[in-house]
Motif scaffolding. Structure first.
Motif, PDB file in Angstrom:
ATOM      1  N   ALA A   1       0.704  -1.264  -0.174  1.00  0.00           N
ATOM      2  CA  ALA A   1      -0.031  -0.158  -0.011  1.00  0.00           C
ATOM      3  C   ALA A   1       0.854   1.365   0.074  1.00  0.00           C
ATOM      4  O   ALA A   1       1.883   1.302   0.719  1.00  0.00           O
ATOM      5  CB  ALA A   1      -1.058   0.082   1.249  1.00  0.00           C
ATOM      6  N   LEU A   2       0.514   2.146  -0.879  1.00  0.00           N
ATOM      7  CA  LEU A   2       1.615   3.266  -1.005  1.00  0.00           C
ATOM      8  C   LEU A   2       0.589   4.486  -0.695  1.00  0.00           C
ATOM      9  O   LEU A   2      -0.409   4.846  -1.127  1.00  0.00           O
ATOM     10  CB  LEU A   2       1.794   3.608  -2.575  1.00  0.00           C
ATOM     11  N   ASP A   3       1.157   5.276   0.568  1.00  0.00           N
ATOM     12  CA  ASP A   3       0.274   6.303   1.188  1.00  0.00           C
ATOM     13  C   ASP A   3       0.950   7.627   0.512  1.00  0.00           C
ATOM     14  O   ASP A   3       1.849   8.342   1.082  1.00  0.00           O
ATOM     15  CB  ASP A   3       0.771   6.241   2.586  1.00  0.00           C
ATOM     16  N   GLN A   4       0.358   8.065  -0.702  1.00  0.00           N
ATOM     17  CA  GLN A   4       0.633   9.224  -1.292  1.00  0.00           C
ATOM     18  C   GLN A   4       2.106   9.212  -1.808  1.00  0.00           C
ATOM     19  O   GLN A   4       2.863  10.381  -1.868  1.00  0.00           O
ATOM     20  CB  GLN A   4       0.406  10.413  -0.448  1.00  0.00           C
ATOM     21  N   ILE A   5       2.409   8.050  -2.442  1.00  0.00           N
ATOM     22  CA  ILE A   5       3.935   8.110  -3.208  1.00  0.00           C
ATOM     23  C   ILE A   5       3.154   9.055  -4.603  1.00  0.00           C
ATOM     24  O   ILE A   5       2.586   8.584  -5.265  1.00  0.00           O
ATOM     25  CB  ILE A   5       4.129   6.905  -3.473  1.00  0.00           C
ATOM     26  N   GLU A   6       4.155   9.936  -4.637  1.00  0.00           N
ATOM     27  CA  GLU A   6       4.007  11.086  -5.789  1.00  0.00           C
ATOM     28  C   GLU A   6       4.864  10.951  -7.091  1.00  0.00           C
ATOM     29  O   GLU A   6       4.463  11.471  -7.971  1.00  0.00           O
ATOM     30  CB  GLU A   6       3.764  12.391  -5.401  1.00  0.00           C
ATOM     31  N   ASP A   7       5.983  10.406  -6.833  1.00  0.00           N
ATOM     32  CA  ASP A   7       6.981  10.454  -7.900  1.00  0.00           C
ATOM     33  C   ASP A   7       6.769   9.227  -8.778  1.00  0.00           C
ATOM     34  O   ASP A   7       6.816   7.998  -8.334  1.00  0.00           O
ATOM     35  CB  ASP A   7       8.354  10.345  -7.379  1.00  0.00           C
ATOM     36  N   PRO A   8       6.307   9.266 -10.187  1.00  0.00           N
ATOM     37  CA  PRO A   8       6.339   8.226 -11.031  1.00  0.00           C
ATOM     38  C   PRO A   8       7.427   7.224 -11.175  1.00  0.00           C
ATOM     39  O   PRO A   8       7.098   6.010 -11.105  1.00  0.00           O
ATOM     40  CB  PRO A   8       5.847   8.662 -12.455  1.00  0.00           C
ATOM     41  N   GLN A   9       8.700   7.676 -10.926  1.00  0.00           N
ATOM     42  CA  GLN A   9       9.847   6.988 -10.819  1.00  0.00           C
ATOM     43  C   GLN A   9       9.721   5.862  -9.567  1.00  0.00           C
ATOM     44  O   GLN A   9      10.140   4.624  -9.690  1.00  0.00           O
ATOM     45  CB  GLN A   9      11.119   7.691 -10.842  1.00  0.00           C
ATOM     46  N   ASN A  10       9.376   6.411  -8.464  1.00  0.00           N
ATOM     47  CA  ASN A  10       9.206   5.529  -7.402  1.00  0.00           C
ATOM     48  C   ASN A  10       8.200   4.500  -7.471  1.00  0.00           C
ATOM     49  O   ASN A  10       8.352   3.311  -6.964  1.00  0.00           O
ATOM     50  CB  ASN A  10       9.021   6.497  -5.987  1.00  0.00           C
TER      51      ASN A  10
END
Length: 248
Positions: A102-111
């Motif tokens: 689950a990703l809580d507001q990961i905003e970098d498309p590379q990440n």
């Protein structure tokens, strides 16, 4: 109303999209006179799907993709649609342990792409992201995932905290990655057959409400002067530990 079209680029993303069958496919472009043997199968796959296949120069490929990392291939296609939470719950496990990232507001498309690549490689059940303040399923993210986003199940939800509660009801043990003083070293994390690994925003980490929904907070201990690692690097370490360690 014209249907939305985006352009995937790179051999692995294009090949994965052609094979996965999750997108509306429009047209394949390939470098004219190119001799890359990795182009052969994607071109064959596009022709089997009765797509228009067009040769073009490197300049046109750059204009189409906006990237020098196109590797001589570009695929015009419709957007990749995320799944719902219930779809993710029924996705088959790749190994003995079921693990959702689950990703809580990961905003970098590379990440996003790098985490998806590690998750898919190591056998995670899939990814879960909130609908807002998250990196889109863009060609950049797909390229960073080496095509993994085309096949790795990804669900989108309106409220991540509520989704975590639903997962707990379904029998998942929720672990949040955190540098909080209350978090346990990774080696002490409790393992379960069904697990959720929650990763926080690149700058702020887990939101308070998200952290409260976790059954346990865990951290990776380091010995260097740098306080923490990039979230995608941390994800790979957590995933390898949780998906390869045997429960005591």
């Amino acid at each position: 109303m014209a249907q939305e079209v985006e352009v995937l680029y790179g051999v692995a993303p294009v090949e994965a999209a052609l094979g996965a069958g999750r997108r509306r496919l429009v047209r394949l472009w390939h470098k004219e006179g190119g001799k890359n043997p990795r182009h052969v199968e994607p071109i064959k796959a596009a022709r089997r799907a009765k797509l228009e296949v067009r040769p073009c120069g490197s300049d046109q490929l750059f204009k189409l993709t906006g990237s020098k990392m196109h590797q001589g291939l570009a695929l015009e296609c419709g957007p990749l649609e995320p799944l719902g939470l219930e779809d993710l719950l029924t996705a088959p496990a790749q190994g003995e342990r079921q693990l959702i990232v689950a990703l809580d507001q990961i905003e970098d498309p590379q990440n996003l792409g790098a985490i998806a690549r590690s998750a898919h490689f190591l056998g995670a059940q899939g990814l879960l992201v909130p609908r807002s303040h998250s990196a889109p399923l863009s060609p950049t993210a797909v390229k960073a995932s080496a095509g993994a986003l085309e096949t790795c199940p990804l669900a989108e939800v309106g409220n991540l905290a509520e989704a975590l509660e639903r997962l707990k009801e379904a029998g998942y043990w929720v672990l949040g990655a955190s540098l909080d003083t209350e978090s346990l070293p990774l080696a002490q994390a409790l393992l379960a057959e069904r697990m959720v690994l929650v990763l926080g925003n690149e700058g702020e980490g887990l939101r308070n409400l998200t952290a409260k929904r976790c059954d346990q907070l865990v951290r990776i201990e380091g010995s260097g002067a740098v306080e923490s690692m990039n979230v995608s690097a941390s994800a790979a370490i957590f995933l390898h530990h949780f998906l390869t360690q045997k429960a005591p």
